[in-house]
Motif scaffolding. Structure first.
Motif, short mmCIF file in Angstrom:
data_model
loop_
_atom_site.label_atom_id
_atom_site.label_comp_id
_atom_site.label_asym_id
_atom_site.label_seq_id
_atom_site.Cartn_x
_atom_site.Cartn_y
_atom_site.Cartn_z
N GLY A 190 0.66 -1.15 0.25
CA GLY A 190 0.05 0.21 -0.20
C GLY A 190 0.57 1.94 -0.05
N LEU A 191 -0.06 2.00 -0.29
CA LEU A 191 1.08 3.49 -0.94
C LEU A 191 1.00 4.50 0.74
CD1 LEU A 191 -0.79 5.40 -4.16
CD2 LEU A 191 2.31 4.55 -3.52
N ASP A 192 0.58 4.32 1.79
CA ASP A 192 0.90 4.47 2.96
C ASP A 192 1.95 3.80 3.54
OD1 ASP A 192 -1.13 6.24 2.18
OD2 ASP A 192 -2.98 5.17 3.98
N ALA A 193 2.26 2.79 3.78
CA ALA A 193 2.85 2.03 3.92
C ALA A 193 4.15 2.51 3.04
CB ALA A 193 3.04 0.79 3.63
N TRP A 194 4.41 2.62 1.52
CA TRP A 194 5.51 3.03 1.01
C TRP A 194 5.96 4.33 1.07
CZ3 TRP A 194 9.79 -0.17 -2.11
CH2 TRP A 194 8.84 -1.20 -2.23
N ASN A 195 5.08 4.88 1.63
CA ASN A 195 5.37 6.93 1.76
C ASN A 195 5.99 7.21 3.08
OD1 ASN A 195 4.94 8.01 -0.37
ND2 ASN A 195 2.90 7.90 -0.26
N SER A 196 6.13 5.57 4.38
CA SER A 196 6.11 6.13 5.46
C SER A 196 7.87 5.40 5.66
CB SER A 196 5.38 5.53 6.63
OG SER A 196 5.68 3.56 6.62
N LEU A 197 8.19 4.70 4.20
CA LEU A 197 9.39 4.52 4.80
C LEU A 197 10.70 6.06 5.05
CD1 LEU A 197 8.98 1.77 1.84
CD2 LEU A 197 9.67 1.58 4.78
N GLU A 198 11.70 5.84 5.48
CA GLU A 198 12.20 7.08 5.55
C GLU A 198 13.95 6.14 5.33
OE1 GLU A 198 12.30 10.02 6.53
OE2 GLU A 198 9.65 9.66 7.04
N ALA A 199 14.02 4.88 5.76
CA ALA A 199 15.34 4.21 5.20
C ALA A 199 15.43 2.99 5.55
CB ALA A 199 16.68 4.76 6.53
N GLY B 226 4.85 -6.08 6.37
CA GLY B 226 3.92 -5.67 5.33
C GLY B 226 3.98 -5.25 4.70
N ILE B 227 5.48 -5.01 3.80
CA ILE B 227 6.02 -4.61 2.30
C ILE B 227 6.86 -5.48 1.81
CG2 ILE B 227 7.46 -2.89 1.13
CD1 ILE B 227 6.77 -0.66 3.53
N TYR B 228 6.65 -5.79 0.58
CA TYR B 228 7.05 -6.92 -0.10
C TYR B 228 8.22 -6.53 -1.06
CZ TYR B 228 3.61 -10.55 0.96
OH TYR B 228 2.68 -11.06 1.66
N PHE B 229 9.30 -7.33 -0.70
CA PHE B 229 10.73 -6.96 -0.87
C PHE B 229 11.44 -7.84 -2.49
CE2 PHE B 229 10.32 -4.37 2.63
CZ PHE B 229 10.71 -2.30 1.68
N PRO B 230 11.90 -8.35 -3.22
CA PRO B 230 12.71 -9.12 -3.55
C PRO B 230 13.71 -8.66 -2.98
CG PRO B 230 13.44 -7.03 -4.93
CD PRO B 230 12.41 -6.58 -4.04
N MET B 231 13.99 -10.90 -3.20
CA MET B 231 15.45 -10.91 -2.00
C MET B 231 16.98 -11.68 -2.88
SD MET B 231 14.21 -10.31 1.05
CE MET B 231 14.89 -10.49 2.29
N SER B 232 16.02 -11.49 -3.66
CA SER B 232 16.83 -11.83 -4.81
C SER B 232 17.31 -11.40 -6.31
CB SER B 232 17.09 -13.91 -5.74
OG SER B 232 17.47 -14.40 -6.37
N ILE B 233 18.24 -11.20 -6.19
CA ILE B 233 18.29 -10.12 -7.48
C ILE B 233 20.20 -10.27 -8.25
CG2 ILE B 233 19.09 -7.61 -7.68
CD1 ILE B 233 18.45 -6.71 -4.83
N THR B 234 19.39 -10.51 -9.00
CA THR B 234 20.65 -10.98 -10.41
C THR B 234 20.78 -9.77 -11.63
OG1 THR B 234 20.14 -13.89 -10.30
CG2 THR B 234 21.76 -12.59 -11.82
#
Length: 251
Positions: free
Chosen positions: A37-46, A209-217
């Protein structure tokens, strides 16, 4: 009469297909909705990422820190030594010279381009309209067996050899989960100039509550290999200090 009926049916199917079609704006909105959700993403500071980089069969411990102010730092460890890459304090960008192990400042053009990306935390699509970015749905494409929406993101031009150069990336969003699984961009400078860089994102996991990719190539499109990064943990809004990004003046 049969012709009229056929036309009516065709119009109905056309209308249904149109209403079901996705726009670039809707795909991006679904992406943020499905990943917290946008609220959760916008609450990120670091954000602080802990993981490992695979290099020649070895796994090197790695730490990445990014802030809403645009500061960033990536550090990898090897045989007790720490290597810093892409460190930016908002004014100065620097790296560790792997031959001399000394910290070296980036040139003015690289630093200026880094400043352009300061507002891309924590995702370039986050509030993209406010940044003046444009998005375009190019179509659908199957990528490694997965059907995707192909979206072109155009950001501010960057400087390459003193000239303004378009900054355009192509993102492939999984049509089922609405998350990007591949990112491509033409390389505008350096040894890979003219080639297309390709970053593959997978293993999305939930963190507070936020989804991130844990594998990056990351690598060159169509070329074997690539550098694999495995994220093992993510800290939301960690404590961050200025000295984490500062250029070490005394060596």
């Amino acid at each position: 009469m049969k012709t009229i009926k056929f036309m009516v049916v065709a119009m109905i199917f056309s209308f249904v297909a149109t209403t079901q079609a996705q726009t670039a704006e809707e795909i991006i909105a679904n992406y943020f909705e499905n990943t917290g959700g946008l609220d959760a993403w916008n609450s990120l500071e670091a954000l602080k990422f802990e993981g490992a980089v695979k290099v020649q069969g070895m796994e090197l411990p790695m730490t990445m820190v990014q802030t809403k102010e645009g500061k960033q730092m990536t550090m990898a460890e090897f045989q007790g030594m720490k290597f810093y890459q892409g460190v930016f304090d908002g004014e100065t960008m620097w790296n560790t010279n792997q031959m001399t192990m000394a910290a070296e400042k980036s040139d003015a053009e690289t630093t200026a381009n880094a400043k352009l990306e300061m507002n891309d935390f924590a995702d370039p699509f986050l509030n993209y309209l406010d940044k003046g970015y444009t998005v375009e749905l190019v179509g659908k494409e199957t990528v490694e067996g997965t059907e995707t929406y192909k979206i072109r993101l155009t950001k501010e031009p960057i400087m390459v050899d003193g000239k303004e150069t378009p900054s355009v990336g192509t993102y492939y969003f999984d049509t089922e989960n609405f998350v990007p699984i591949v990112v491509e961009q033409e390389v505008s400078s350096g040894p890979m100039k003219g080639m297309v860089s390709q970053t593959k994102l997978s293993d999305y996991q939930e963190v507070e509550g936020i989804y991130f990719p844990m594998s990056i190539t990351a690598g060159a499109k169509g070329q074997p290999g690539g550098q694999e990064i495995m994220i093992k943990s993510i800290e939301i809004n960690p404590e961050v200090t200025d000295d984490m990004f500062a250029f070490p003046e005394k060596q």
